[in-house]
Design an enzyme around this catalytic site. Structure first.
Site, PDB file in Angstrom:
ATOM      1  N   LYS A  53       0.873  -1.177   0.000  1.00  0.00           N
ATOM      2  CA  LYS A  53       0.000   0.000   0.000  1.00  0.00           C
ATOM      3  C   LYS A  53       0.903   1.218   0.000  1.00  0.00           C
ATOM      4  CE  LYS A  53      -2.389   1.550   3.668  1.00  0.00           C
ATOM      5  NZ  LYS A  53      -3.502   1.655   4.645  1.00  0.00           N
ATOM      6  N   ARG A  63     -10.266  -2.221   7.263  1.00  0.00           N
ATOM      7  CA  ARG A  63      -9.318  -3.220   7.793  1.00  0.00           C
ATOM      8  C   ARG A  63      -8.895  -2.850   9.213  1.00  0.00           C
ATOM      9  NH1 ARG A  63      -4.554  -0.317   9.070  1.00  0.00           N
ATOM     10  NH2 ARG A  63      -2.929  -0.500   7.496  1.00  0.00           N
ATOM     11  N   GLN A  67     -12.277   7.475  11.892  1.00  0.00           N
ATOM     12  CA  GLN A  67     -12.181   6.018  12.117  1.00  0.00           C
ATOM     13  C   GLN A  67     -13.159   5.507  13.174  1.00  0.00           C
ATOM     14  OE1 GLN A  67     -10.098   4.113   9.567  1.00  0.00           O
ATOM     15  NE2 GLN A  67     -10.806   2.906  11.281  1.00  0.00           N
ATOM     16  N   ASP A 117       0.203   4.667  15.781  1.00  0.00           N
ATOM     17  CA  ASP A 117       0.826   3.989  14.645  1.00  0.00           C
ATOM     18  C   ASP A 117       2.096   4.710  14.200  1.00  0.00           C
ATOM     19  OD1 ASP A 117      -0.360   6.260  13.713  1.00  0.00           O
ATOM     20  OD2 ASP A 117      -1.602   5.300  12.191  1.00  0.00           O
ATOM     21  N   LYS A 149       3.446   8.767  19.302  1.00  0.00           N
ATOM     22  CA  LYS A 149       2.014   8.769  19.637  1.00  0.00           C
ATOM     23  C   LYS A 149       1.775   7.882  20.855  1.00  0.00           C
ATOM     24  CE  LYS A 149      -0.419   9.496  15.256  1.00  0.00           C
ATOM     25  NZ  LYS A 149      -1.306   8.787  14.326  1.00  0.00           N
ATOM     26  N   GLY A 194      -3.160  -2.449  18.066  1.00  0.00           N
ATOM     27  CA  GLY A 194      -3.350  -2.571  16.609  1.00  0.00           C
ATOM     28  C   GLY A 194      -2.534  -1.502  15.901  1.00  0.00           C
TER      29      GLY A 194
HETATM   30  P1  NAD Z   1      -9.302  12.023  12.625  1.00  0.00           P
HETATM   31  O1  NAD Z   1      -8.351  13.131  12.267  1.00  0.00           O
HETATM   32  O2  NAD Z   1     -10.588  11.916  11.893  1.00  0.00           O
HETATM   33  O3  NAD Z   1      -9.657  12.106  14.207  1.00  0.00           O
HETATM   34  C1  NAD Z   1      -8.635  12.353  15.145  1.00  0.00           C
HETATM   35  C2  NAD Z   1      -9.064  11.916  16.528  1.00  0.00           C
HETATM   36  O4  NAD Z   1      -7.980  12.172  17.435  1.00  0.00           O
HETATM   37  C3  NAD Z   1     -10.233  12.710  17.085  1.00  0.00           C
HETATM   38  O5  NAD Z   1     -10.866  11.896  18.049  1.00  0.00           O
HETATM   39  C4  NAD Z   1      -9.549  13.904  17.732  1.00  0.00           C
HETATM   40  O6  NAD Z   1     -10.360  14.510  18.729  1.00  0.00           O
HETATM   41  C5  NAD Z   1      -8.339  13.242  18.338  1.00  0.00           C
HETATM   42  N1  NAD Z   1      -7.167  14.125  18.441  1.00  0.00           N
HETATM   43  C6  NAD Z   1      -6.680  14.977  17.507  1.00  0.00           C
HETATM   44  N2  NAD Z   1      -5.563  15.576  17.959  1.00  0.00           N
HETATM   45  C7  NAD Z   1      -5.348  15.089  19.207  1.00  0.00           C
HETATM   46  C8  NAD Z   1      -4.346  15.318  20.207  1.00  0.00           C
HETATM   47  N3  NAD Z   1      -3.351  16.161  19.993  1.00  0.00           N
HETATM   48  N4  NAD Z   1      -4.452  14.632  21.366  1.00  0.00           N
HETATM   49  C9  NAD Z   1      -5.443  13.752  21.586  1.00  0.00           C
HETATM   50  N5  NAD Z   1      -6.405  13.477  20.664  1.00  0.00           N
HETATM   51  C10 NAD Z   1      -6.356  14.157  19.500  1.00  0.00           C
HETATM   52  O7  NAD Z   1      -8.449  10.691  12.525  1.00  0.00           O
HETATM   53  P2  NAD Z   1      -8.969   9.178  12.332  1.00  0.00           P
HETATM   54  O8  NAD Z   1      -8.982   8.863  10.889  1.00  0.00           O
HETATM   55  O9  NAD Z   1     -10.184   8.964  13.149  1.00  0.00           O
HETATM   56  O10 NAD Z   1      -7.736   8.369  12.953  1.00  0.00           O
HETATM   57  C11 NAD Z   1      -7.490   8.408  14.345  1.00  0.00           C
HETATM   58  C12 NAD Z   1      -6.115   7.865  14.623  1.00  0.00           C
HETATM   59  O11 NAD Z   1      -6.029   6.504  14.222  1.00  0.00           O
HETATM   60  C13 NAD Z   1      -4.989   8.595  13.878  1.00  0.00           C
HETATM   61  O12 NAD Z   1      -3.943   8.819  14.798  1.00  0.00           O
HETATM   62  C14 NAD Z   1      -4.561   7.614  12.814  1.00  0.00           C
HETATM   63  O13 NAD Z   1      -3.213   7.755  12.458  1.00  0.00           O
HETATM   64  C15 NAD Z   1      -4.828   6.302  13.509  1.00  0.00           C
HETATM   65  N6  NAD Z   1      -5.023   5.163  12.601  1.00  0.00           N
HETATM   66  C16 NAD Z   1      -4.484   3.970  12.958  1.00  0.00           C
HETATM   67  C17 NAD Z   1      -4.649   2.862  12.134  1.00  0.00           C
HETATM   68  C18 NAD Z   1      -4.083   1.526  12.539  1.00  0.00           C
HETATM   69  O14 NAD Z   1      -4.087   0.602  11.731  1.00  0.00           O
HETATM   70  N7  NAD Z   1      -3.653   1.376  13.765  1.00  0.00           N
HETATM   71  C19 NAD Z   1      -5.358   2.994  10.940  1.00  0.00           C
HETATM   72  C20 NAD Z   1      -5.951   4.208  10.621  1.00  0.00           C
HETATM   73  C21 NAD Z   1      -5.781   5.289  11.466  1.00  0.00           C
END
Ligand code: NAD
Length: 320
Positions: free
Chosen positions: A67, A110, A138, A222, A226, A291
């Site tokens: 990807k 996923r 998410q 991730d 973080k 995850g």
């Molecule tokens: P998004 O930008 O739509 O939402 C961000 C979320 O994090 C919101 O709940 C927001 O209030 C909060 N947030 C933003 N800045 C913050 C800070 N400084 N401190 C605490 N909370 C904060 O993002 P999303 O698409 O919902 O993704 C959320 C997270 O999940 C991201 O960090 C993304 O990288 C991660 N993610 C992980 C995977 C995985 O496979 N593990 C996959 C996709 C996304």
């Protein structure tokens, strides 16, 4: 090669198909039939973008590829979503490119499927209350996938930006579940299963918040730096992840390891619980699934979507 456009993915891929693909690939990883390649992630010095590749080879499902994509923070101003990715699949027998698949919705599905697999295998018996930490894009996917694998009776939620909580209440309503916004102390005390999915760089859920048998799917961390969980909470839990190397470098467990609170041998693979080689929850009070998101997950759902697109006759074929 086949091309499956991003716009067609919603009509093809179901949360059920994503769940099955992710459960199977986690099992293949635990059986050492599938492995991930080292992740590349670069700040390219243009448009403030982060770009990279996640790839791997699943010798059981015969999925080879990567990807490619990342995060473009100014996309929203142009009417595009900030996360952009595309999955490329290759024929493992010949090396020829076999498919290009839009990766945006697939990434959401996923990631949701991964936490759902952890809930299926690790949730405490009789779990009733789902706690959501995070209300971004998410979070809705994670909640829907969790409700599909376990009969929750109520959802409670907290978000650092309370104005976003409407997403959680709307999604709970769509699932026919009552929703209540709560403080983190109450969330930790009342929730039997907790999903954290934020972009936090510091601990949100603290050790003394969490009471009684609880499963936590920590999905937001991730990247190096973080963090969503108190390392003290990690230290007292039974630990699982998708891939151990990622969990201690870019996942939630990086912090507890750095502080010397846990060592890598404390961490089990969720895939080994799926195959039955790891007993899973056992007598643990708290279980955590870190995850981190691996390339093999992307390949698994992309391969499934190509299969479905071919069946429905909507995969476009092009010569390269
Ligand atoms: P998004 O930008 O739509 O939402 C961000 C979320 O994090 C919101 O709940 C927001 O209030 C909060 N947030 C933003 N800045 C913050 C800070 N400084 N401190 C605490 N909370 C904060 O993002 P999303 O698409 O919902 O993704 C959320 C997270 O999940 C991201 O960090 C993304 O990288 C991660 N993610 C992980 C995977 C995985 O496979 N593990 C996959 C996709 C996304």
């Amino acid at each position: 090669m086949y091309v499956v456009a991003e716009k067609d993915i919603a009509g093809l891929m179901t949360p059920e198909a994503a769940f099955e693909a992710i459960e199977a690939v986690f099992a293949s990883m635990a059986r050492r039939q599938a492995y991930n390649f080292p992740v590349v992630r670069e700040a390219i010095g243009h448009a403030d973008a982060l770009y990279g590749f996640k790839g791997g080879f699943d010798g059981a499902g015969l999925a080879l590829g990567l990807k490619a994509g990342g995060y473009w923070p100014h996309n929203q101003e142009r009417g595009l979503i900030n996360h952009q990715s595309t999955v490329f699949l290759f024929d493992p027998d010949s090396g020829r490119v076999s498919a290009a698949v839009g990766g945006n919705l697939l990434t959401a599905l996923r990631t949701a499927a991964a936490s759902a697999v952890s809930i299926k295998y690790l949730a405490p018996k009789g779990a009733k209350v789902l706690g959501m930490i995070g209300a971004g894009h998410q979070s809705a996917f994670q909640m829907r996938a969790a409700a599909r694998v376990h009969p929750f009776e109520k959802v409670i939620g907290w978000n650092p930006h309370p104005e976003m909580l409407g997403r959680l209440s709307d999604t709970a309503a769509e699932l026919g579940l009552p929703f209540e916004a709560v403080e983190l102390e109450r969330l930790g005390e009342e929730a039997d299963v907790i999903i954290s999915i934020t972009s936090s760089f510091g601990p949100l859920l603290m050790d003394d918040h969490v009471k009684g048998p609880t499963h936590i799917a920590a999905m937001g961390t991730d990247t190096k730096g973080k963090q969503e969980l108190d390392p003290g909470l990690v230290a007292r839990a039974r630990l699982f992840t998708d891939e151990i190397a990622q969990s201690v470098s870019i996942g939630e467990y990086q912090h507890a390891v750095a502080q010397g609170l846990i060592t890598q041998d404390r961490i089990g693979e969720l895939g080994a619980v799926v195959t039955g080689d790891d007993a899973g929850r056992g007598d643990a009070e708290v279980t955590i699934f870190d995850g981190t998101g691996v390339g093999l997950q992307d390949l698994a759902v992309a391969a499934k979507v190509v299969e479905l697109a071919k069946q429905k006759g909507i995969a476009q074929q092009v010569e390269v």
